[in-house]
Each structure stands twice: as C-alpha cells, then as structure tokens.
Design an enzyme around this catalytic site. Structure first.
Site, short mmCIF file in Angstrom:
data_model
loop_
_atom_site.label_atom_id
_atom_site.label_comp_id
_atom_site.label_asym_id
_atom_site.label_seq_id
_atom_site.Cartn_x
_atom_site.Cartn_y
_atom_site.Cartn_z
CE1 TYR A 176 -3.59 2.64 1.32
CE2 TYR A 176 -1.89 3.22 2.93
CZ TYR A 176 -3.09 3.49 2.30
OH TYR A 176 -3.80 4.62 2.64
CE LYS A 182 -3.33 5.24 -0.85
NZ LYS A 182 -4.48 5.81 -1.62
#
Length: 258
Positions: A148, A152
């Site tokens: 994740y 990002k």
C-alpha cells in the site's frame, strides 16, 4: 451551459462520502463511484440524492469499467474535478506481503488513478479542471503496510507527473495525504479495543486523529479557486504527524495504525 461534474472514487466509504458531500457545494453533479453499487447508492441518498448526487458502479482497476464511468460523466456534463480516493491496505509487514497482495494493492492504489485520469483527461482539458489524489502519510514515510505504501508513494509521483505534463492545458494536480482517519473501520477496532484512539492520538501533535471532514475540506480547497496557483503538491492532513517526526517510522514499522 455545460454542467460541472465531480467524480469521487471509493465514494461509498466514510472519506469518499464526505468528499462527495463537500464537492456538491460547488459542482452541479457529483458521481459517487464505487465497486459496491448498493453502498454507493446509500451514500448518494444520504448526502442528498436526486440528480445532483449520482451513484455509479465502477471497478477502478478495470479499464472497461472506468471507461463506462467516464461515459456516464460525459452524459451529465464535463468533468471539472476528479478525486482518486479508492484504496485499501492489506498485509502489515513486508514478510507477510504475497505477490498477489503486492499486485492488488498497486492495482487499486496506483494504477486505478492512472486509468481514471486517462479516461477523463479530455474533459479535464476542456474544463481546465483539477485532479486530487488521496495518498497517505504511508507514501511519505515508513509506517507499515508496504505494498500500500509503495503504491501511495507512486501516486505522489503520478500527481507531480500530471501537474508538469498537463499544466499547459490548465489542469492542476495535487494530493492529500491523510494520517489515521476515524472511519467505520477504526470504530470497529475501537469496539475490540476501547483504548485504540488514545493509543493512536499520542503520536499526533494536535492530540487527535483526522476525521473524514478534515480530508474533505482539504480536497475542496485544492479543487477550488483559492488554490488556482497550487499544482504538483502533497498536502498532509495528519494532525502534525509528519512535521519533523520521521523517526516515528521505526516505531510504527510493525504497527497497524495506518
């Protein structure tokens, strides 16, 4: 006169719903896009419904589905604001991250934003509009959830790429990077551990964590005329977490606060 349209992906969740509600103040139509069509419909009805808030089923990781979302937007007017909010985190540690998790997290948290932008870029050129990517403090420092977080970080770079390459068309591109946000998922954690918010807020200089409206307010500002000269930036909405506190990354590297 052509109607102004805002698209919010992942709009059935707490953050997406708050963003959609706020953008409804100065857009003619807000499309609430989500893979969970029933949840998106409930969210649209909750914040106003009617012709102004429209639920649209969409799998943002699928180019065909995103193309249908863009076509729906074109039927309502011209996209002035695209908010790439859809996202999720899976494995907490790198050791627990499988190849499938790595691919899924990157598809949802990074590639989906690329697909959505490319699908509506012509309308954004026409409106001289704005892209706002919902990133995370995880993309700025190491706080766990590696797949994740890497996605990002890539989303922040995509934000700058769009700002530089498409600025000549009047398109602005910015990111908002929330810290811990008090959503239903966090309320579920609090049900299991009543001290969870106290444990989390001690890391934040403002002594509280972010709420969905905090994120929505930042998005609304970046999408509006007061931010007309702002492009290519990442605005942390984190109650001060990242203000000179990178050393906390070591503490959080095994945590699941984000």
């Amino acid at each position: 006169m052509t109607q102004s349209v805002a698209i919010v992906t992942g709009a059935a969740g707490d953050i997406g719903r708050a963003i959609a509600r706020r953008l409804g103040e100065d857009h003619d139509v807000v499309l609430l896009a989500d893979i969970d069509s029933r949840a998106a419909e409930r969210a649209a009805l909750e914040i106003g419904g009617g012709k102004r808030f429209v639920a649209v089923p969409c799998d943002v990781t699928d180019a065909t589905s995103v193309g249908k979302l863009a076509a729906t937007a074109g039927e309502h007017g011209t996209v002035r604001t695209l908010v790439n909010n859809a996202g999720a985190a899976r494995a907490v540690s790198l050791h627990d991250t499988t190849p499938d998790i790595w691919r899924m997290d990157n598809a949802l948290n990074l590639e989906a934003a690329f697909l959505c932008f490319r699908a509506v870029e012509d309308m954004l050129k026409e409106s001289r509009g704005s892209v706002i990517n919902i990133a995370s403090v995880n993309g700025m420092n190491v706080f766990g959830h590696p797949a994740y977080s890497v996605a990002k970080a890539g989303l922040l770079h995509l934000t700058r790429l769009i700002a530089v390459e498409y600025g000549k068309f009047g398109i602005r591109s910015n990111a908002v990077a929330p810290g811990t946000v008090r959503t239903q998922a966090w309320e579920a954690r609090a049900a299991a551990n009543p001290q969870v918010f106290e444990e989390a807020r001690r890391w934040y200089p403002l002594q509280r964590i972010v709420n969905p409206d905090d994120v929505a307010n930042a998005v609304h500002f970046l999408a509006g005329p007061l931010a007309a000269a702002i492009s290519g930036v990442c605005l942390p909405v984190d109650c001060g977490l990242t203000a000179g506190q990178a050393e906390l990354a070591r503490t959080f590297s095994q945590s699941s606060y984000y």
